[in-house]
Enzyme design. Structure first.
Site, short mmCIF file in Angstrom:
data_model
loop_
_atom_site.label_atom_id
_atom_site.label_comp_id
_atom_site.label_asym_id
_atom_site.label_seq_id
_atom_site.Cartn_x
_atom_site.Cartn_y
_atom_site.Cartn_z
NE ARG A 207 -4.16 -1.66 -0.05
CZ ARG A 207 -4.22 -2.74 -0.80
NH1 ARG A 207 -3.17 -3.08 -1.55
NH2 ARG A 207 -5.30 -3.50 -0.80
CD GLU A 236 -2.52 3.61 -5.36
OE1 GLU A 236 -3.63 3.04 -5.50
OE2 GLU A 236 -1.48 2.99 -5.14
CG HIS A 253 -2.70 -0.39 -6.56
ND1 HIS A 253 -3.22 0.32 -5.50
CD2 HIS A 253 -2.70 -1.69 -6.16
CE1 HIS A 253 -3.52 -0.51 -4.51
NE2 HIS A 253 -3.22 -1.74 -4.90
#
Length: 383
Positions: A207, A236, A253
């Site tokens: 993350r 993000e 991602h």
């Protein structure tokens, strides 16, 4: 039954169509209004689901077709009587192949053998544990850090700062935890980033906020010896272009975005919903998974094992392609809104990607035992 679902979940109709009406939406557009007459909510990682979002709605089952749950208020939803299901391990193999591709690429760029590196794996759960098993099978020395597991008495683990002091490569596979005894928010802060050994390769596919992105940009602007591969970003879909420029590899991602991983995630949540409804799971992934991507490879018996491993890994997944797509899409985007939309489109329009088990070495009986062992360790099929 009405099911609101992220439109990017594959095989929605095949799995969930028999259970009710499906309303598809982009994950970032799912709000309380569309849930007022919904019974089930199915999401991926971009939809934040809280008790407040579901307040006053009939939703009592939330399934995320992803391995992570940091976008879900698990405790708040449980207190509100909502059943929550995730798909642990569904994309683990895809992430392993992402990390292997990063290692191969950084090895080529630096002229250093990745198999001679000491790799520190931070977080050894479903993904990190499988990565350790794969790397060690390939002869790579691994260090492990996982404080919650260490507290339970698991052997072979070390503190993070000790790992940082010894590892040549550090790869992150932890959940995002902002509170509790072992928070991972800004786990890699300015102090720890400054402490990285000379020439370290740092990979984050967990993350974004696990690494303080502002501190990372500052450190990278001061040290050109570090090689950083980021698949996840702190804000993000906003991406710091100055940080992206300083990274050796930058991707949107997608580390676990193999089709196989996505399909496993859908299948796991379907099974969880059927269990919640107390009815049999009649749809099976084996009956639905596409046959595309299967390849049979015939190898010259004298092909060097190391060369063959690199070529096969490149066939399965080449991180350089995603890096190029992201830089091209975001660097030339006109404005923040366009960049944010571009980040999401890179994920929504992601090309077909399968996993190593779909590549079979058909003449394995002609190859050396060492070559077969190496290819099998990497996840390829040796009949």
């Amino acid at each position: 039954m009405r099911i609101v679902a992220d439109e990017n979940i594959p095989l929605l109709d095949a799995f969930f169509g028999p259970l009710g009406q499906i309303i598809r939406l982009p994950g970032r557009e799912i709000d309380r209004t569309v849930l007022l007459d919904a019974d089930v909510l199915l999401v991926r990682s971009v939809t934040a689901v809280t008790a407040a979002l579901l307040a006053g709605t009939p939703v009592r089952f939330v399934g995320t077709c992803t391995i992570g749950t940091d976008h879900l208020d698990v405790s708040g939803l449980a207190a509100a009587g909502v059943t929550v299901a995730s798909a642990p391990g569904c994309n683990a193999r895809g992430v392993v192949e992402y990390v292997l591709s990063c290692l191969l690429t950084l090895s080529e760029r630096t002229g250093q053998s990745w198999r001679d590196k000491t790799v520190g794996v931070v977080g050894v759960g479903e993904v990190g544990g499988r990565l350790v098993n794969t790397l060690e099978a390939l002869g790579v020395r691994c260090l492990r850090c996982d404080p919650p597991r260490a507290e339970k008495g698991e052997a072979g683990l070390m503190p993070l700062d000790a790992l940082i002091a010894e590892a040549d490569v550090i790869t992150c596979h932890v959940p995002l935890l902002r509170e509790g005894e072992y928070p991972t928010f800004h786990l890699f802060d300015y102090t720890r980033l400054k402490a990285l050994r000379h020439g370290v390769w740092l990979i984050n596919s967990s993350r974004g906020p696990v690494i303080n992105n502002q501190a990372l940009a500052e450190v990278l602007s001061q040290r050109n010896d570090l090689q950083v591969a980021l698949d996840v970003w702190e804000h993000e879909p906003e991406v710091d272009l100055s940080l992206m420029q300083l990274c050796a590899l930058a991707t949107p991602h997608i580390a676990g975005y193999s089709l196989d991983g996505k399909l496993r995630g859908t299948a796991q949540i379907y099974a969880a919903l059927c269990a919640y409804l107390q009815q049999p799971a009649l749809v099976q992934l084996a009956d639905l998974a596409p046959d595309t991507g299967r390849v049979q490879l015939r190898v010259h018996p004298d092909a060097p094992a190391e060369w063959l491993l690199g070529r096969a890994l490149r066939w399965v997944y080449d991180v350089r392609d995603d890096d190029a797509r992201m830089r091209n899409r975001l660097w030339f985007a006109a404005g923040d809104a366009t960049r944010r939309a571009g980040f999401d489109l890179l994920r929504k329009e992601y090309p077909l990607r399968r996993e190593a088990a779909l590549l079979a070495i058909v003449n394995s009986d002609e190859l050396s035992a060492d070559t077969c062992s190496l290819m099998s360790a990497a996840g390829f099929l040796i009949p």
